[in-house]
Design a protein around this motif. Sequence first.
Motif, PDB file in Angstrom:
ATOM      1  N   LYS A  76       0.831  -1.189   0.000  1.00  0.00           N
ATOM      2  CA  LYS A  76       0.000   0.000   0.000  1.00  0.00           C
ATOM      3  C   LYS A  76       0.862   1.234   0.000  1.00  0.00           C
ATOM      4  O   LYS A  76       2.019   1.220   0.437  1.00  0.00           O
ATOM      5  CB  LYS A  76      -0.926  -0.005   1.228  1.00  0.00           C
ATOM      6  N   ASP A  77       0.286   2.302  -0.491  1.00  0.00           N
ATOM      7  CA  ASP A  77       0.906   3.621  -0.438  1.00  0.00           C
ATOM      8  C   ASP A  77      -0.173   4.551   0.091  1.00  0.00           C
ATOM      9  O   ASP A  77      -1.048   4.983  -0.669  1.00  0.00           O
ATOM     10  CB  ASP A  77       1.398   4.026  -1.820  1.00  0.00           C
ATOM     11  N   ASN A  78      -0.116   4.825   1.377  1.00  0.00           N
ATOM     12  CA  ASN A  78      -1.179   5.638   1.980  1.00  0.00           C
ATOM     13  C   ASN A  78      -1.231   7.047   1.401  1.00  0.00           C
ATOM     14  O   ASN A  78      -2.302   7.638   1.297  1.00  0.00           O
ATOM     15  CB  ASN A  78      -1.016   5.678   3.501  1.00  0.00           C
ATOM     16  N   ALA A  79      -0.077   7.580   1.029  1.00  0.00           N
ATOM     17  CA  ALA A  79      -0.060   8.926   0.460  1.00  0.00           C
ATOM     18  C   ALA A  79      -0.819   8.980  -0.867  1.00  0.00           C
ATOM     19  O   ALA A  79      -1.376  10.022  -1.230  1.00  0.00           O
ATOM     20  CB  ALA A  79       1.370   9.396   0.266  1.00  0.00           C
ATOM     21  N   LYS A  80      -0.830   7.848  -1.579  1.00  0.00           N
ATOM     22  CA  LYS A  80      -1.545   7.766  -2.854  1.00  0.00           C
ATOM     23  C   LYS A  80      -2.896   7.089  -2.710  1.00  0.00           C
ATOM     24  O   LYS A  80      -3.592   6.874  -3.704  1.00  0.00           O
ATOM     25  CB  LYS A  80      -0.698   7.027  -3.888  1.00  0.00           C
ATOM     26  N   ASN A  81      -3.242   6.704  -1.485  1.00  0.00           N
ATOM     27  CA  ASN A  81      -4.515   6.026  -1.233  1.00  0.00           C
ATOM     28  C   ASN A  81      -4.683   4.795  -2.111  1.00  0.00           C
ATOM     29  O   ASN A  81      -5.795   4.502  -2.584  1.00  0.00           O
ATOM     30  CB  ASN A  81      -5.691   6.986  -1.458  1.00  0.00           C
ATOM     31  N   THR A  82      -3.597   4.068  -2.319  1.00  0.00           N
ATOM     32  CA  THR A  82      -3.610   2.973  -3.279  1.00  0.00           C
ATOM     33  C   THR A  82      -3.061   1.688  -2.655  1.00  0.00           C
ATOM     34  O   THR A  82      -2.052   1.714  -1.943  1.00  0.00           O
ATOM     35  CB  THR A  82      -2.787   3.336  -4.522  1.00  0.00           C
TER      36      THR A  82
END
Length: 129
Positions: A76-82
């Motif tokens: 996951k990449d929380n900064a990209k919400n992905t």
Amino acid sequence: QMQLVESGGGLVQPGGSLTLSCVVSGVTSGNPLDYAMIAWFRQAPGKEREGVSYISGSDGRTYYRDVMKGRVTISKDNAKNTVYLQMNNLQPEDTANYFCAGFWGVGVLRLSERDYEYWGQGTQVTVSS
């Protein structure tokens, strides 16, 4: 409400790789993944939907079902919400519609499909030569 949008499916030859993406939205402030539990499921024609992999957005804990264990990585990449699903050594039996699903929850890692309230539209993965 939670919205999930998958992408990254396509046609790949046996032994090939694909990375699926799931963009998560639905909060008015902050990063939605900080408050979400996300999973990838798949459904092949004529078969029941089955879980592939799960990730807790708040603390990054993961779980893999045996169905693709050792060939997939969820991240996951929380900064990209992905949320991503990296799939390697794909085989024809992996051909399916892959769905991203989620629910709002912090610090929980649930494996039952019934816990997942929100679903994306799916992205088709076809493995064929």
